[in-house]
Design an enzyme around this catalytic site. Structure first.
Site, PDB file in Angstrom:
ATOM      1  N   LYS A  71     -17.621  13.034  14.816  1.00 33.13           N
ATOM      2  CA  LYS A  71     -17.147  13.817  13.579  1.00 33.13           C
ATOM      3  C   LYS A  71     -17.977  15.067  13.321  1.00 33.13           C
ATOM      4  CE  LYS A  71     -14.539  10.509  11.376  1.00 33.13           C
ATOM      5  NZ  LYS A  71     -13.206  10.693  11.683  1.00 33.13           N
TER       6      LYS A  71
ATOM      7  N   LYS B  33       1.254   8.668  20.619  1.00 36.64           N
ATOM      8  CA  LYS B  33       1.012  10.113  20.915  1.00 36.64           C
ATOM      9  C   LYS B  33       1.816  10.208  22.138  1.00 36.64           C
ATOM     10  CE  LYS B  33      -3.422  10.760  18.454  1.00 36.64           C
ATOM     11  NZ  LYS B  33      -3.242  11.704  17.461  1.00 36.64           N
TER      12      LYS B  33
ATOM     13  N   GLY C 201      -0.264   4.752  -1.101  1.00 33.52           N
ATOM     14  CA  GLY C 201      -1.658   5.120  -0.589  1.00 33.52           C
ATOM     15  C   GLY C 201      -1.274   6.474   0.271  1.00 33.52           C
ATOM     16  N   ASP C 202      -2.585   6.780   0.767  1.00 38.38           N
ATOM     17  CA  ASP C 202      -2.698   8.166   1.503  1.00 38.38           C
ATOM     18  C   ASP C 202      -1.685   7.867   3.050  1.00 38.38           C
ATOM     19  OD1 ASP C 202      -3.880  10.361   1.039  1.00 38.38           O
ATOM     20  OD2 ASP C 202      -5.204  10.126   2.801  1.00 38.38           O
ATOM     21  N   LEU C 203      -1.958   6.870   3.518  1.00 34.88           N
ATOM     22  CA  LEU C 203      -1.513   6.620   5.028  1.00 34.88           C
ATOM     23  C   LEU C 203       0.145   6.750   4.837  1.00 34.88           C
ATOM     24  CD1 LEU C 203      -1.608   5.863   8.087  1.00 34.88           C
ATOM     25  CD2 LEU C 203      -1.032   3.742   7.123  1.00 34.88           C
TER      26      LEU C 203
ATOM     27  N   GLY D 232       1.014  -1.071  -0.001  1.00 35.02           N
ATOM     28  CA  GLY D 232      -0.014  -0.001   0.082  1.00 35.02           C
ATOM     29  C   GLY D 232       0.988   1.227  -0.123  1.00 35.02           C
TER      30      GLY D 232
ATOM     31  N   HIS E 140      -8.869   3.348  19.904  1.00 36.51           N
ATOM     32  CA  HIS E 140      -8.391   4.589  20.425  1.00 36.51           C
ATOM     33  C   HIS E 140      -9.012   4.931  21.858  1.00 36.51           C
ATOM     34  CE1 HIS E 140      -6.737   4.896  16.506  1.00 36.51           C
ATOM     35  NE2 HIS E 140      -7.777   5.672  16.283  1.00 36.51           N
TER      36      HIS E 140
ATOM     37  N   ASP F  91      -1.941   0.805  17.112  1.00 33.75           N
ATOM     38  CA  ASP F  91      -3.164   2.016  17.317  1.00 33.75           C
ATOM     39  C   ASP F  91      -2.492   3.212  17.377  1.00 33.75           C
ATOM     40  OD1 ASP F  91      -4.814   3.746  18.868  1.00 33.75           O
ATOM     41  OD2 ASP F  91      -6.188   2.064  19.584  1.00 33.75           O
ATOM     42  N   HIS F  92      -2.616   4.169  16.453  1.00 34.79           N
ATOM     43  CA  HIS F  92      -1.667   5.188  16.492  1.00 34.79           C
ATOM     44  C   HIS F  92      -1.607   6.270  17.552  1.00 34.79           C
ATOM     45  CE1 HIS F  92      -4.802   7.548  14.661  1.00 34.79           C
ATOM     46  NE2 HIS F  92      -4.265   8.631  15.139  1.00 34.79           N
TER      47      HIS F  92
ATOM     48  N   LYS G 232     -11.452  20.035  17.594  1.00 36.99           N
ATOM     49  CA  LYS G 232     -10.693  19.126  17.474  1.00 36.99           C
ATOM     50  C   LYS G 232      -9.949  19.000  18.803  1.00 36.99           C
ATOM     51  CE  LYS G 232      -7.595  15.966  15.552  1.00 36.99           C
ATOM     52  NZ  LYS G 232      -8.213  14.617  15.445  1.00 36.99           N
TER      53      LYS G 232
ATOM     54  N   ASP H  94       0.649  -6.733  -7.942  1.00 38.21           N
ATOM     55  CA  ASP H  94      -0.590  -7.242  -7.324  1.00 38.21           C
ATOM     56  C   ASP H  94      -0.483  -8.035  -6.477  1.00 38.21           C
ATOM     57  OD1 ASP H  94      -3.086  -8.510  -7.274  1.00 38.21           O
ATOM     58  OD2 ASP H  94      -3.550  -8.764  -9.318  1.00 38.21           O
TER      59      ASP H  94
HETATM   60  C1  BG6 Z   1      -8.281   6.950  12.866  1.00 41.95           C
HETATM   61  C2  BG6 Z   1      -9.777   6.945  12.469  1.00 41.95           C
HETATM   62  O1  BG6 Z   1      -7.929   6.018  13.177  1.00 41.95           O
HETATM   63  O2  BG6 Z   1      -8.035   8.102  13.819  1.00 41.95           O
HETATM   64  C3  BG6 Z   1     -10.244   8.436  11.793  1.00 41.95           C
HETATM   65  O3  BG6 Z   1      -9.896   5.990  11.484  1.00 41.95           O
HETATM   66  C4  BG6 Z   1     -10.067   9.563  12.537  1.00 41.95           C
HETATM   67  O4  BG6 Z   1     -11.566   8.234  11.380  1.00 41.95           O
HETATM   68  C5  BG6 Z   1      -8.503   9.224  13.317  1.00 41.95           C
HETATM   69  O5  BG6 Z   1     -10.082  10.646  11.861  1.00 41.95           O
HETATM   70  C6  BG6 Z   1      -8.241  10.479  14.297  1.00 41.95           C
HETATM   71  O6  BG6 Z   1      -6.994  10.521  14.659  1.00 41.95           O
HETATM   72  P1  BG6 Z   1      -6.166  11.722  15.165  1.00 41.95           P
HETATM   73  O7  BG6 Z   1      -4.913  11.348  15.570  1.00 41.95           O
HETATM   74  O8  BG6 Z   1      -6.340  13.097  14.227  1.00 41.95           O
HETATM   75  O9  BG6 Z   1      -6.991  12.013  16.352  1.00 41.95           O
END
Ligand code: BG6
Length: 499
Positions: free
Chosen positions: A347, A187, A14-16, A11, A245, A182-183, A352, A88
């Site tokens: 959302k 943080k 891709g965007d990520l 990928g 999250h 889990d990003h 934010k 592919d």
């Molecule tokens: C992602 C979700 O895991 O986390 C998104 O799929 C969400 O929908 C995003 O916008 C939020 O992440 P952050 O770091 O901007 O709070």
């Protein structure tokens, strides 16, 4: 210690990859945290020359990197280690050729067969790619080399699909080589929660039902679903944010102190929090969980008119997918018995922000709490983003001849000065994968127990059609969310940072 390795990104166009991974690699390189012997291979389905790929990565780094490009030589040096491989994902034979390509790079970069396979692809490709990596012998996991796999979320869409996916992956990789992302765990302030709790005398003795009235965990966003309608329709806020999250924030807030700081001790304590959540019966879901979907309204960032969720691209015109969830839950153990946790995420909300607010109990109604009306409780707010820090509110006398008491605050902000931009979560997470530390990744039983809890809510929802849309873009969500907390005599915090 960081070990030499190839990073293979499925990928890779891709965007990520462009927004997060490539800037993270660049920033790690600038900080001297990349291995000496390192190269990156982006695997993608599009036709692309290496030169085109590198110039696209250069643009992404210029746009998204937290460190601006000041030294072009440095950027070019790291880009020279970026390769593109067209493939592919489903063509089994192609994996053997990919294997040869990786081997050549191993020889050139002395990476000794160590590989990180990063799956930045849609979840339906996870299983098939892992299977083919295995069949082509790309992950022998022998003594001379290691291979790790990084899986982006979503890890399944319920317990059953997550368990199936886990079986597919564990057939090839052992648990200690699996890095489920889990990003939020990358943080800065999430890592700080444990430090604030367990490296201070001040908080831990009060961190229980004797002294805490309730806890609010909020993660709200101003954006809509942007161009992700296809994915989001099958997910919704419950699976997209709550299952991962939000529950991570809950676990770190509610866990017991681990016996030491090693990976498994920390994860053991986190899982116990999930085990202390009871699956909810449908009547409890109806009472304690609120779902919402935004309709037309105002884009909180620009002030322009915003379309409703059902008008978004690749969204069904009568979609029942929720873009907002709030809930009241109880952690059923001795520490937390009787303390409600209120969680909300959504959302198209007014700002934010992500934060954890711990509201302490009021002192008994004698002395000042008897004499003065409306005194406020002590409050500790751990601010995750965009502000990073901690805010402690307490009561003090207002200066002057009159007897007045006002809330005052100690406010620690760690990213308020311009030169204090924290590393992006992906930087920390990539660094940890390369050095083999999986503390900030999700262990299988965390995934398992979180789905068990979330499934009980999703199943109850499946039985009842919601009346959507039920909040306007730019507002604080459905009115039922206000009622959810107000019926307990509490209110949602105003979480927006107005600094
Ligand atoms: C992602 C979700 O895991 O986390 C998104 O799929 C969400 O929908 C995003 O916008 C939020 O992440 P952050 O770091 O901007 O709070």
């Amino acid at each position: 210690m960081i070990i030499d390795a190839l990073l293979v990104v499925f990928g890779g166009t891709g965007d990520l990859a462009h927004r997060k991974l490539y800037p993270a690699v660049y920033n790690l390189y600038l900080s001297g945290l990349l291995p000496e012997n390192f190269a990156l291979v982006a695997v993608g389905r599009r036709d692309k020359s290496i030169q085109d790929f590198r110039s696209q990565v250069m643009e992404s780094i210029r746009e998204y990197s937290r460190n601006k490009v000041e030294d072009i030589d440095k950027l070019e040096k790291i880009l020279a280690r970026f390769y593109y491989y067209k493939k592919d994902f489903y063509d089994s034979q192609g994996y053997e050729r990919l294997g040869e390509f990786l081997k050549d790079l191993d020889d050139s970069y002395k990476t000794r067969g160590n590989r990180v396979f990063y799956l930045a692809v849609a979840p339906e490709h996870f299983g098939p790619i892992v299977e083919r990596i295995h069949s082509a012998g790309l992950a022998p996991n022998g003594k001379e080399s290691w291979q790790r796999i990084v899986i982006e979320k979503p890890f399944g869409k319920d317990l059953e699909s997550a368990a199936r996916l886990n079986e597919d992956i564990t057939r090839v990789f052992s648990e200690d080589h699996i890095y489920r992302i889990d990003h939020y765990l990358g943080k800065e302030m999430l890592q700080n929660i444990m430090v604030i709790r367990f490296a201070n005398t001040l908080f831990e003795p009060l961190w229980n039902n004797k002294h805490i009235d309730h806890i609010q965990i909020t993660s709200c966003e101003t954006i809509g679903i942007e161009n992700r309608g296809g994915y989001y329709e099958g997910s919704g806020a419950l699976r997209d944010m709550m299952q991962n999250h939000m529950l991570q924030l809950l676990m770190l807030t509610a866990m017991e102190p681990p016996v030491n700081l090693d990976t498994e001790s920390i994860r053991d304590e986190k899982v116990k929090v999930l085990k202390a959540l009871s699956a909810m019966a449908p009547e409890e879901v109806a009472r304690n969980v609120v779902r919402g979907q935004y309709g037309e309204g105002v884009d909180p960032d620009s002030g322009d008119r915003a379309i409703g969720y059902r008008q978004e691209d690749r969204v069904s015109r009568d979609s029942d997918t929720e873009t907002y969830v709030s809930m009241k839950l109880m952690v059923n153990n001795i520490r937390w018995a009787g303390v409600p946790f209120y969680l909300r995420t959504g959302k198209r909300l007014p700002c934010k922000t992500t934060e954890i607010a711990i509201e302490f109990s009021k002192p008994p109604e004698v002395l000042y709490f008897k004499e003065f009306q409306n005194l406020q409780s002590n409050l500790l707010v751990i601010k995750i983003q965009p502000r990073e820090g901690a805010f402690l509110q307490f009561n003090a006398k207002k200066p002057g001849a009159r007897s007045e008491i006002i809330p005052v605050a100690m406010d620690f902000c760690q990213n308020c000065t311009v030169d204090a931009v924290s590393a992006d979560a992906y930087e920390r997470l990539l660094y940890d994968v390369l050095r083999g530390d999986s503390t900030l990744f999700t262990r299988w039983d965390e995934v398992e127990h979180s789905w068990r809890f979330i499934d009980s809510i999703a199943e109850a929802w499946d039985k009842v059609s919601p009346s959507f849309p039920n909040y306007s873009a730019g507002s604080w969500g459905p009115d039922e969310a206000r009622v959810l907390i107000e019926r307990d005599g509490r209110i949602w915090r105003d979480v927006c940072d107005y600094y």
